[in-house]
Design an enzyme around this catalytic site. Sequence first.
Site, PDB file in Angstrom:
ATOM      1  CG  ASP A   1      -9.816   7.513   6.681  1.00 35.48           C
ATOM      2  OD1 ASP A   1      -8.750   7.590   6.035  1.00 35.48           O
ATOM      3  OD2 ASP A   1      -9.852   7.524   7.929  1.00 35.48           O
TER       4      ASP A   1
ATOM      5  CE  LYS B   1      -3.064   2.600   3.114  1.00 34.82           C
ATOM      6  NZ  LYS B   1      -3.697   2.597   4.453  1.00 34.82           N
TER       7      LYS B   1
ATOM      8  CD  GLU C   1      -6.675   5.278   2.426  1.00 35.23           C
ATOM      9  OE1 GLU C   1      -5.559   4.919   2.835  1.00 35.23           O
ATOM     10  OE2 GLU C   1      -7.599   5.566   3.211  1.00 35.23           O
TER      11      GLU C   1
ATOM     12  CG  ASP D   1      -5.539   8.295   4.316  1.00 41.02           C
ATOM     13  OD1 ASP D   1      -6.429   8.835   3.634  1.00 41.02           O
ATOM     14  OD2 ASP D   1      -5.759   7.381   5.135  1.00 41.02           O
TER      15      ASP D   1
ATOM     16  CG  ASP E   1      -1.881   5.358   5.046  1.00 41.51           C
ATOM     17  OD1 ASP E   1      -1.652   4.360   5.749  1.00 41.51           O
ATOM     18  OD2 ASP E   1      -3.001   5.612   4.566  1.00 41.51           O
TER      19      ASP E   1
ATOM     20  NE  ARG F   1     -10.594  -1.357   3.889  1.00 41.36           N
ATOM     21  CZ  ARG F   1     -11.105  -1.541   5.107  1.00 41.36           C
ATOM     22  NH1 ARG F   1     -12.214  -2.253   5.256  1.00 41.36           N
ATOM     23  NH2 ARG F   1     -10.525  -1.032   6.167  1.00 41.36           N
TER      24      ARG F   1
ATOM     25  CE  LYS G   1      -6.305   8.983   7.698  1.00 43.87           C
ATOM     26  NZ  LYS G   1      -6.834   7.804   8.401  1.00 43.87           N
TER      27      LYS G   1
END
Length: 505
Positions: free
Chosen positions: A354, A268, A356, A273, A291, A358, A280
């Site tokens: 959020d 990933k 994202e 993010d 991230d 996956r 967030k």
Amino acid sequence: MPELPAQVTPPSITLDGRDPHLAGAEIVALPVLREDDALVLGPGSASLADEIDLLAALEFEKATGKAGEIVSLPVPSGTPLNPALRQVLLVGVGSASVDEFRKAGAALARAVRDRATVHTSVPAVEPEVGLEPFVTGVVLASFSFDWRADGPASTPVGTVVLAELDPAYAEARDRAVTIAEAGWQARFLATVPSNVKSPQWLTEQAEATAAAAGLQIKVWDEEALTREGFGGILGVGQGSANPPRFVRLDYTPAQSSRKTPTIVLVGKGITFDSGGYNLKPGESMGTMKRDMTGAGIVLATMAALQSLDVPVKVVGLLCIAENLVSGAAMRPGDVLRHYPGDATARTSEVNNTDAEGRLVLADGLSYAVREIKPDAILDIATLTGAVKVALGQQLGGLFATSDEFAAAIRDAGAAAGEPWWRLPLSDLYEERISATIGDGDNSAGGPGSITAALYLQHFTGGLPWAHLDIASVGDAPADRDEWTQGPTAFGARTLLTWLAAGAAH
């Protein structure tokens, strides 16, 4: 885009078969073991013990000999045998286990920051056990990242000389340095600020790595992603002015045949993010430049394969995007069609922007299954806050489709100093990832780490698969052992240990 300043580099690790006291060293670090409730001096101490009562010094300081404990003795005038000597460090190694050697190396690294050279005989206590973890501790506890006008606040020791070890241990030293420096590289990538670390910048790091490490590389820009149907990566990245990327890196061992297994690593790579429209809270955004740690770990792992002569084929896939808010950003309720974008492709209903990670991993996993058809797939990601709630900050979350695969990763992690806890891929929660109008819901709710893994499993094509959720261990809140405050790159050592052993699954 601002240019990064020059960064500190890892300590150089050299070998010297001599007694450290007799090598003209200014700083000598000697091992202290605890045997039958008594302190015992390890190799390299004999000549110095004739001139300084080291055991008396330990007794005066009430030393216990536990791993990582350091007693510092100033020697301002040197000794008759070594007039250059200025400091003796007595380093506890406990009962000389793998973990205790690692702690000892980390403690020594912190004790000698800003020094040029230190001679130590700590791994000579039991080099077959201690050399690799000691080097790991030294290298990783030395890590720092600075962006100051007047240079770094401090620098690691320049050279660590492993005394009482002859050149026969050079190969073991090289392996240890390679694995430790992979962790260093992944930490660096995770620490770079996001105003530098765009998807394109991270792709350029992959290109430089491929050139240096003898890897084949292919890059998908936004046009290629659109043409080939990478709907998850495009959806997550569409809100940013910095377009997404997908990167494939291929490693083939020198001795390879059609029967050589192929392993795919998927990382990933969310370079920042914000959470998207499911924004967030402010206090949660400070670490979101990290991230992309999963992709950074995959990249650092790929960089080390040739040096370690890994015997299996490895393909690294980096799923890179920024998850930002704009008029073009994906919305809650959007439906994305994953790779390859045709009628056979699975769709995801985006009920939380959020969640994202996956979405981009789904494209990477689907590409691996359809285009590579590997013997096994492993993905790694800072994926869910739920795994941190479940496991705290010292255990990584492990999911696997077989007991054998789980055991192989767990054993590699134990050997490397990265403990994993296996969590269940339980179909009891399968109904929670079903969507209203898409094939899957990207925000299935609790138990969050399990439902995220179940969501990803649908893209693995029934192949042997492991999922490493490192949101629990991806950041260290404070210095501890080989971890320095900030990104840990937890998983890099596990992957290299597992792959170097043949990647059992």
